[in-house]
Scaffold this active site. Structure first.
Site, PDB file in Angstrom:
ATOM      1  N   GLU A 127      58.367 -14.485  55.982  1.00  0.00           N
ATOM      2  CA  GLU A 127      58.422 -13.268  55.175  1.00  0.00           C
ATOM      3  C   GLU A 127      57.763 -12.137  55.947  1.00  0.00           C
ATOM      4  O   GLU A 127      57.211 -12.332  57.033  1.00  0.00           O
ATOM      5  CB  GLU A 127      57.740 -13.479  53.815  1.00  0.00           C
ATOM      6  CG  GLU A 127      58.479 -14.464  52.918  1.00  0.00           C
ATOM      7  CD  GLU A 127      57.840 -14.611  51.555  1.00  0.00           C
ATOM      8  OE1 GLU A 127      56.799 -13.965  51.308  1.00  0.00           O
ATOM      9  OE2 GLU A 127      58.380 -15.368  50.726  1.00  0.00           O
ATOM     10  N   HIS A 167      55.977  -3.603  45.341  1.00  0.00           N
ATOM     11  CA  HIS A 167      56.962  -4.415  46.044  1.00  0.00           C
ATOM     12  C   HIS A 167      58.154  -3.539  46.419  1.00  0.00           C
ATOM     13  O   HIS A 167      58.660  -2.779  45.592  1.00  0.00           O
ATOM     14  CB  HIS A 167      57.419  -5.589  45.169  1.00  0.00           C
ATOM     15  CG  HIS A 167      58.064  -6.679  45.957  1.00  0.00           C
ATOM     16  ND1 HIS A 167      59.332  -6.556  46.497  1.00  0.00           N
ATOM     17  CD2 HIS A 167      57.634  -7.911  46.317  1.00  0.00           C
ATOM     18  CE1 HIS A 167      59.640  -7.662  47.147  1.00  0.00           C
ATOM     19  NE2 HIS A 167      58.621  -8.496  47.058  1.00  0.00           N
ATOM     20  N   ARG A 198      54.534  -5.035  53.535  1.00  0.00           N
ATOM     21  CA  ARG A 198      55.140  -4.479  52.326  1.00  0.00           C
ATOM     22  C   ARG A 198      54.844  -2.998  52.118  1.00  0.00           C
ATOM     23  O   ARG A 198      55.703  -2.252  51.649  1.00  0.00           O
ATOM     24  CB  ARG A 198      54.672  -5.281  51.105  1.00  0.00           C
ATOM     25  CG  ARG A 198      55.322  -6.641  51.038  1.00  0.00           C
ATOM     26  CD  ARG A 198      54.851  -7.414  49.835  1.00  0.00           C
ATOM     27  NE  ARG A 198      55.555  -8.693  49.758  1.00  0.00           N
ATOM     28  CZ  ARG A 198      55.294  -9.625  48.855  1.00  0.00           C
ATOM     29  NH1 ARG A 198      54.326  -9.444  47.983  1.00  0.00           N
ATOM     30  NH2 ARG A 198      55.981 -10.757  48.839  1.00  0.00           N
ATOM     31  N   HIS A 211      53.557  -4.436  41.918  1.00  0.00           N
ATOM     32  CA  HIS A 211      53.743  -5.869  42.063  1.00  0.00           C
ATOM     33  C   HIS A 211      52.436  -6.657  42.086  1.00  0.00           C
ATOM     34  O   HIS A 211      52.315  -7.668  41.415  1.00  0.00           O
ATOM     35  CB  HIS A 211      54.531  -6.152  43.341  1.00  0.00           C
ATOM     36  CG  HIS A 211      54.796  -7.601  43.602  1.00  0.00           C
ATOM     37  ND1 HIS A 211      55.426  -8.416  42.688  1.00  0.00           N
ATOM     38  CD2 HIS A 211      54.513  -8.392  44.679  1.00  0.00           C
ATOM     39  CE1 HIS A 211      55.528  -9.644  43.178  1.00  0.00           C
ATOM     40  NE2 HIS A 211      54.966  -9.657  44.372  1.00  0.00           N
ATOM     41  N   ARG A 238      48.087  -6.935  50.687  1.00  0.00           N
ATOM     42  CA  ARG A 238      48.270  -8.394  50.739  1.00  0.00           C
ATOM     43  C   ARG A 238      49.427  -8.774  51.659  1.00  0.00           C
ATOM     44  O   ARG A 238      50.520  -8.239  51.554  1.00  0.00           O
ATOM     45  CB  ARG A 238      48.549  -8.923  49.339  1.00  0.00           C
ATOM     46  CG  ARG A 238      48.905 -10.390  49.286  1.00  0.00           C
ATOM     47  CD  ARG A 238      49.181 -10.836  47.876  1.00  0.00           C
ATOM     48  NE  ARG A 238      50.400 -10.257  47.347  1.00  0.00           N
ATOM     49  CZ  ARG A 238      51.546 -10.929  47.162  1.00  0.00           C
ATOM     50  NH1 ARG A 238      51.617 -12.193  47.498  1.00  0.00           N
ATOM     51  NH2 ARG A 238      52.592 -10.326  46.654  1.00  0.00           N
TER      52      ARG A 238
END
Length: 582
Positions: A146, A276, A325, A386, A421
């Site tokens: 990811e 997100h 992100r 998110h 994160r």
């Protein structure tokens, strides 16, 4: 934990001198019943369930409290997976390096080292507890990649139903021991406030000695009660409903953060909110929990294109669609502005229908409910709230600044995430630090350091915000400390939040009270308090870093390579203190 150390080299804006005054307790009836246990665990996601299971074998009596059913924690909604260096060609050191980069210079390296070194063993323990992960042809756990990761280290289950499988396995473990006299489970219960003992010489609240809670009609005990305990573990999840739109479930109203703040605990990194990048866009009027299109879809090769069909991420970051992100979310917002659109497109069609249906069955099904076929259609997406990287500040064993209060999972600020994160680190954080917290509590109970005490009423006011005000609070939070922030927008949000009545239980309109103490009002009060702290911290941090983006301060500032700690003083006024990391 020691008190925050002031770093005077960073001047705070003048606005901070007029920081909000917040209540130190909720308006609520006096407890009508009590129960005495060794530890109370609040929350039933991966962190809460793990803490309860670990404590059950280490202390005589544990109470597990959850706001809905056991299986209703936010963990259920985690699609992508859980990150750990399980591949022989990967390493904890590489995982650590990726995490530090994503965190924008604000991670605590000690906490990250704990996460990545203990993580693989904890994931294998999940398997031993019955969690079934997807496997490769050789029988080993299948791993994918990811955003922000430079190796395949994301373990997943059911393609894109990892959280649901982990929750299923852990709930089954709790159900198997539910008749054990050493553990009690109360479902449908909202924790209201932390109970604390007499204040110390500095006037700060004393040690934690339990919680008050309201059982919402279907639990084993009725109305408001008090759970007296030697230790309290908050695993209450995030702050999603502070915003108008979020991927979080409706239960995520910031209850743990707000209750810890009212009790006098230190919060940290509150301003760092992860939006997100790829949340299904269904129109500007849609609100509530939105459908997440997992980062794993881009991990498998899906591309982002704007409404003109132009792929834009390769010009933004070397990792293109797999950039961290915050980078992707901010790039999407800028591209939307450049094209005059309110969304971009996610294109996965080239990955093949059979692969997409097999790898992402849950996402495909949810998109089909809205008439969108992942295998043949471009998917309209835009950023939405998110994950919250900040929370209640803890040390490496989950201890907060209040003796007896522990926090783990999204409610905690362990230092793992810093300003942003890294994808799929959240489940691992909850797992690793819940183990550590449970074992530390057991040692402290056994040694007599943590013991029962009588609660006292804290100084300060009590609050209740009418449920009818929630949409107003959410609009202020979305327009102020949203994806892109500015001083003007944050000041407007702070002013608007200050005008929201917080004494609805005493105000009358046409002879009737504006509101009475009940679940919707308590939740809305929590949402208002969290939004107030979030706005104040976002206004104070005059730079852009990770999940905190200021249009008026668009670059990171090395003077701000520190944590902004937040706590209430004896009168309930919010204090913001720049502190070193770690």
């Amino acid at each position: 934990m020691t008190a925050p150390v002031t770093t005077p080299s960073v001047p705070l804006p003048d606005d901070v001198t007029t920081a909000p005054v917040l209540a130190t307790r909720l308006a609520a009836p006096a407890p009508g019943w009590t129960v005495e246990v060794d530890a109370v665990v609040v929350g039933s996601g991966i962190a809460g369930l793990t803490a309860a299971l670990e404590l059950r074998t280490r202390v005589p009596r544990v109470l597990l409290v959850t706001k809905d059913l056991l299986a209703s924690g936010s963990t259920v909604w985690a699609q992508g997976g859980i990150a750990a260096a399980l591949d022989p060609e990967d390493s904890p050191e590489a995982h650590l390096a990726d995490t530090l980069v994503a965190g924008g210079g604000l991670c605590d390296p000690r906490a990250v080292e704990v996460l990545v070194t203990e993580g693989p063993a904890r994931v294998r323990e999940l398997v031993a507890r019955g969690a079934v992960f997807d496997t490769a042809p050789d029988g080993q756990i299948s791993l994918t990649r990811e955003g922000g990761h430079h190796a395949d280290r994301i373990a997943h289950a059911g393609g894109d139903a990892t959280g649901a499988e982990i929750s299923r396995a852990l709930v089954a473990q709790i159900e198997a021991v539910r008749d054990d006299p050493g553990i009690e489970v109360i479902e449908h219960a909202l924790v209201l406030d932390v109970l604390t003992g007499p204040a110390g010489p500095d006037g700060r609240p004393g040690a934690v000695c339990g919680v008050t809670l309201h059982v919402i009609g279907e639990g084993q005990r009725d109305g408001v009660g008090a759970a007296l305990s030697k230790a309290v573990v908050f695993a209450t999840g995030g702050i999603g409903q502070v915003f108008r739109s979020s991927t979080n479930p409706p239960l995520a109203t910031g209850d743990g953060i707000a209750a810890a703040l009212r009790a006098g605990a230190v919060l940290g990194d509150v301003e760092f909110v992860q939006f997100h990048p790829t949340v299904l866009w269904l129109g500007s009027g849609v609100k509530g929990q939105l459908t997440l299109v997992s980062e794993a879809v881009r991990g498998e090769g899906a591309l982002l294109v704007d409404t003109d069909g132009v792929r834009f991420m390769p010009d933004v970051h070397p990792m293109a669609e797999l950039a961290p992100r915050d980078v992707v979310a901010h790039a999407i917002v800028r591209q939307m502005a450049a094209t005059g659109s309110d969304h971009v497109w996610l294109d996965a069609r080239h990955l093949g229908a059979d692969f997409l249906r097999r790898r992402f069955p849950t996402i495909n099904e949810r998109l089909l409910e809205h008439g969108i076929d992942l295998t043949t259609d471009l998917v309209p997406v835009a950023p939405a709230q998110h994950y919250h990287s900040g929370g209640v500040v803890t040390d490496l064993v989950g201890r907060t600044s209040l003796r007896g209060l522990y926090a783990t999972g999204e409610v905690a600020c362990t230092g793992v995430h810093g300003a942003n994160r890294l994808a799929s680190n959240s489940l691992l954080e909850g797992l690793v630090f819940a183990h550590r917290a449970a074992r530390h509590i057991a040692d402290q109970v056994a040694s007599g350091v943590l013991r029962h005490a009588d609660p006292v009423t804290r100084p300060g006011s009590e609050a209740l915000v009418a449920a009818a005000a929630r949409s107003r609070v959410q609009r202020l939070a979305t327009d102020g400390p949203g994806v892109l922030r500015s001083a003007d927008g944050l000041r407007r949000a702070a002013a608007g939040l200050a005008l929201v009545p917080t004494d609805a239980h005493t105000r009358h309109d046409d002879g009737r009270l504006l509101a009475v103490p009940q679940v919707a009002e308590w939740e809305t009060t929590n949402v208002h308090q969290v939004a107030s702290v979030l706005t104040a911290t976002a206004l104070a941090r005059e730079e852009s870093r990770g999940g905190h983006a200021r249009s008026d301060f668009p670059e990171p500032d090395e003077r701000w390579r520190l944590r902004l700690a937040a706590r209430l003083d004896g009168d309930g006024r919010l204090e913001l203190t720049p502190t070193p990391i770690g």
